[in-house]
Design an enzyme around this catalytic site. Structure first.
Site, PDB file in Angstrom:
ATOM      1  CD  GLN A  82      18.722  -4.414  17.563  1.00 41.17           C
ATOM      2  OE1 GLN A  82      18.733  -3.416  18.614  1.00 41.17           O
ATOM      3  NE2 GLN A  82      18.430  -5.651  17.798  1.00 41.17           N
ATOM      4  CG  ASP A 243      18.668   0.772  15.950  1.00 36.85           C
ATOM      5  OD1 ASP A 243      18.494  -0.159  16.307  1.00 36.85           O
ATOM      6  OD2 ASP A 243      17.416   1.391  15.500  1.00 36.85           O
TER       7      ASP A 243
END
Length: 500
Positions: A82, A243
């Site tokens: 991220q 993720d």
């Protein structure tokens, strides 16, 4: 039918092949890479081409492993780290390396946001999330202020998984989950916040791709790649996600009551919620969207296995010796307490924080106590986040543990004792890659008009390893409750005095 799941992380990219009929992962591969060396303190960057190279390598590897069954591949899903900032010029070439989630060089830009909007608490009240150093929003402002020659060239801003989706499909888009991690999305409305965009640049929105439902596909696999990999005529690339969002799907964390705990380089705790969970009081819980069009309240700590690995290297141990040393020490490490802020910290927000061993004596200064105190300290850091989630009425009945730390039996029991909740690991340790494959199957089914529900897909593909289940030991729970109070108090006092 087969689906590929890609997890592009900070240290490596992993690919798996999910057989939807059996719910089994039938092939996997990984490729490692590193950070760009020699950057100033707090600057952590990677070349996006490294992700592409690793993704191509791992996809080729798993397709080689399944041989002629590649004809059954129907979809691909991508999970990515991220918050990373990928900037492209008008020719869609990468302008500079990507600044990563763990980059903490943007403290001044976060302060500028706070000054403009009346403090971080007011930013949370207005938009749902604070503007923290790890997020994408201050990275964009940092680029504009520190590298104007690069910013002037920016035509497109993407997140890491969006960039891989673009490479796979030729399409640029951003789904709700990962978009919420930029800090620029109003999580209540799932729309870009015009006031935040304008503060950075009145023309910023035109540089951002369209934000869309996570149920929509990013596009079809490019013909060039389809032919190269000898895949069927139509392969859908799902929206993918961050993720943590993919890790939620890959651990079956798609309904309230389950919390996923990721014990990797960093640590995260996240849950599924039917509505935004906004932390207006302390601004420590991220009010993210998930990648199934719900919400994902999340807390993140930046120091988990990064700390235990340093201890292991310090004493020249392998992982078995580290675990044996931790097991040999008493619960509570004989009074030794570790504040684990080696890389600064995000929860609590201490971007300039450092680590502290407290309570050292000639009696307890042993390798075993140092090892256990380190493992306890990073886990207590996550427990602080779990307390914050509970205050916002996100209360787990079970914690599903993933990441490198989950492989350690002593760490699993410690986590159950510190969290005070049963802990269990999924059989498939690659939660984000599995989540990406499951999402690909779900989105492909929605696209063609017939397919299984996400709940059904998770039920079939996410299996728990009951041999890993740990239940809390009441005596240890009591010890750790006191240690958590002590760690929280020490952190606040040292920070208030300017020592953290």
């Amino acid at each position: 039918m087969l689906y590929l799941g890609i997890d592009s992380g900070t240290q490596s990219t992993k690919a798996i092949v999910l057989d939807l009929t059996t719910g089994e992962t039938i092939a996997s591969a990984s490729a490692a890479y590193g950070l760009i060396p020699g950057l100033p303190q707090g600057h952590l960057e990677q070349h996006p081409q490294d992700w592409v190279t690793a993704t191509e390598k791992t996809i080729s590897a798993v397709l080689d492993k399944i041989g002629p069954r590649r004809e059954e591949v129907r979809g691909i899903g991508v999970s990515g780290q991220q918050h990373g900032l990928v900037v492209l010029d008008r020719e869609d070439e990468v302008i500079r390396p990507a600044k990563l989630w763990c980059d903490t060089s943007t403290t001044a830009q976060c302060d500028a946001f706070a000054e403009e909007f009346g403090g971080q608490k007011n930013i949370v009240r207005l938009f749902g999330n604070a503007i923290l150093p790890g997020y994408t929003a201050p990275k964009i402002l940092w680029l504009k202020e520190n590298e104007p020659h690069h910013y002037e060239r920016v035509a497109t801003i993407l997140l890491p998984h969006d960039y891989l989706n673009y490479w796979l499909t030729g399409e640029k888009c951003m789904e709700y989950g990962d978009a919420s991690g930029t800090g620029l999305l109003d999580v209540r409305t799932r729309k870009w916040s015009e006031r935040l965009l304008e503060f950075i640049d009145p023309n910023l929105e035109e540089k951002l791709p369209p934000v869309q439902s996570s149920k929509r596909a990013a596009g079809l696999l490019r013909e060039e790649l389809r032919k190269k990999w000898n895949l069927p005529g139509t392969v859908i690339v799902s929206s993918g996600g961050g993720d943590n969002m993919m890790g939620a799907i890959g651990t079956g964390n798609i309904y309230p009551g389950v919390v996923t705990a990721s014990f990797g380089t960093s640590g995260t705790l996240f849950a599924c919620a039917a509505r935004p969970v906004i932390d207006e009081r302390e601004c420590e819980v991220a009010a993210f969207c998930d990648s199934a069009d719900h919400w994902l309240p999340l807390v993140c700590t930046m120091n988990v296995t990064v700390a235990t690995e340093r201890v292991r290297e310090l004493f020249s141990w392998d992982h078995a010796k580290l675990n044996a040393a931790v097991a040999a020490a008493k619960v509570g490490s004989d009074g030794l307490l570790f504040l684990p802020y080696l890389n600064g910290e995000r929860t609590p927000n201490l971007p300039e924080g450092t680590g502290v061993f407290h309570g050292l004596t000639t009696r307890n200064m042993t390798p075993e106590n140092i090892a256990r105190a380190t493992m306890e300290g990073v886990t207590l850091g996550l427990a602080y986040g779990l307390e914050r989630l509970a205050e916002l009425k996100v209360v787990p009945k079970e914690i599903r543990m993933i990441g490198g730390g989950s492989k350690s039996p002593v760490w699993r029991q410690m986590a159950a004792d510190i969290f005070g909740v049963p802990v269990v690991c999924p059989i498939n340790p690659e939660g984000a890659a599995l989540g990406a494959a499951i999402q690909a199957a779900w989105v492909e089914g929605l696209t063609v008009g017939h397919g299984h529900t996400l709940d059904k897909l998770c039920t079939d593909a996410v299996r728990l390893d009951e041999s890993t289940r740990c239940t809390p030991n009441p005596d240890a729970v009591a010890v750790y409750a006191e240690l958590l109070d002590k760690q929280t108090g020490l952190t606040r006092k040292l920070n208030a005095a300017g020592y953290l």
